[in-house]
Scaffold this active site. Structure first.
Site, PDB file in Angstrom:
ATOM      1  N   GLU A   1      33.164 -58.817 -51.061  1.00  0.00           N
ATOM      2  CA  GLU A   1      34.036 -59.988 -50.914  1.00  0.00           C
ATOM      3  C   GLU A   1      33.766 -61.022 -52.000  1.00  0.00           C
ATOM      4  O   GLU A   1      34.703 -61.597 -52.562  1.00  0.00           O
ATOM      5  CB  GLU A   1      33.821 -60.662 -49.547  1.00  0.00           C
ATOM      6  CG  GLU A   1      34.063 -59.770 -48.368  1.00  0.00           C
ATOM      7  CD  GLU A   1      32.814 -59.089 -47.830  1.00  0.00           C
ATOM      8  OE1 GLU A   1      32.706 -58.938 -46.610  1.00  0.00           O
ATOM      9  OE2 GLU A   1      31.941 -58.703 -48.642  1.00  0.00           O
TER      10      GLU A   1
ATOM     11  N   CYS B   1      30.194 -61.217 -43.649  1.00  0.00           N
ATOM     12  CA  CYS B   1      29.009 -61.913 -43.143  1.00  0.00           C
ATOM     13  C   CYS B   1      29.243 -63.426 -43.262  1.00  0.00           C
ATOM     14  O   CYS B   1      30.274 -63.870 -43.778  1.00  0.00           O
ATOM     15  CB  CYS B   1      27.778 -61.500 -43.946  1.00  0.00           C
ATOM     16  SG  CYS B   1      27.785 -62.098 -45.650  1.00  0.00           S
TER      17      CYS B   1
ATOM     18  N   CYS C   1      29.819 -64.615 -46.907  1.00  0.00           N
ATOM     19  CA  CYS C   1      31.155 -64.293 -47.404  1.00  0.00           C
ATOM     20  C   CYS C   1      32.225 -65.116 -46.694  1.00  0.00           C
ATOM     21  O   CYS C   1      33.202 -65.531 -47.314  1.00  0.00           O
ATOM     22  CB  CYS C   1      31.419 -62.801 -47.269  1.00  0.00           C
ATOM     23  SG  CYS C   1      30.367 -61.820 -48.360  1.00  0.00           S
TER      24      CYS C   1
END
Length: 138
Positions: free
Chosen positions: A48, A76, A79
């Site tokens: 990402e 996560c 990100c």
């Protein structure tokens, strides 16, 4: 999501955790990326993060308004923060991440205007991750 899965396969083949991402603007892919944490020896080199950086470069600006990020695994917290700061209009992810995904947190970490769609091609995304980690355990 099929294009994000192609990126995940590149990561798999490079012995990286198989997560792939693409950013779409005006029905056109403007960025492609996959995990590079091992290759770059950089814990922040998630798919990402790489895709957001490439997309910002492609459009010549830091805000990705009217762009959609497709990623094979739920982002996560790190990100999710980058997705929020870049003001992506839409996030589409495949497999959920019940251990490290952003949605396990009580607060919504994304930009308030970011639309989220989950579970797209989830089985395909999950299968690649399972295959990768099964090979690692052998």
């Amino acid at each position: 999501m099929q294009e994000a899965l192609k990126e995940a396969r590149k990561a798999f083949d490079a012995d990286e955790v198989p997560v792939g991402a693409v950013v779409v603007a005006n029905n056109r892919i403007i960025a492609r990326a996959h995990n590079l944490t091992e290759r770059l020896n950089d814990v922040t080199a998630h798919a990402e993060m790489q895709a957001i950086t490439a997309a910002a470069s492609a459009i010549g600006g830091k805000y990705l308004i009217d762009c959609t990020l497709y990623v094979t695994l739920e982002p996560c917290v790190m990100c999710a923060g980058a997705i929020a700061w870049s003001q992506l209009s839409k996030l589409v992810f495949g497999a959920s991440d019940p251990k490290k995904g952003f949605s396990i947190h009580e607060k919504n970490l994304l930009h308030p205007k970011t639309e989220v769609q989950s579970g797209i091609m989830a089985r395909d995304c999950e299968q690649m991750l399972k295959e990768f980690f099964n090979q690692k355990r052998k």
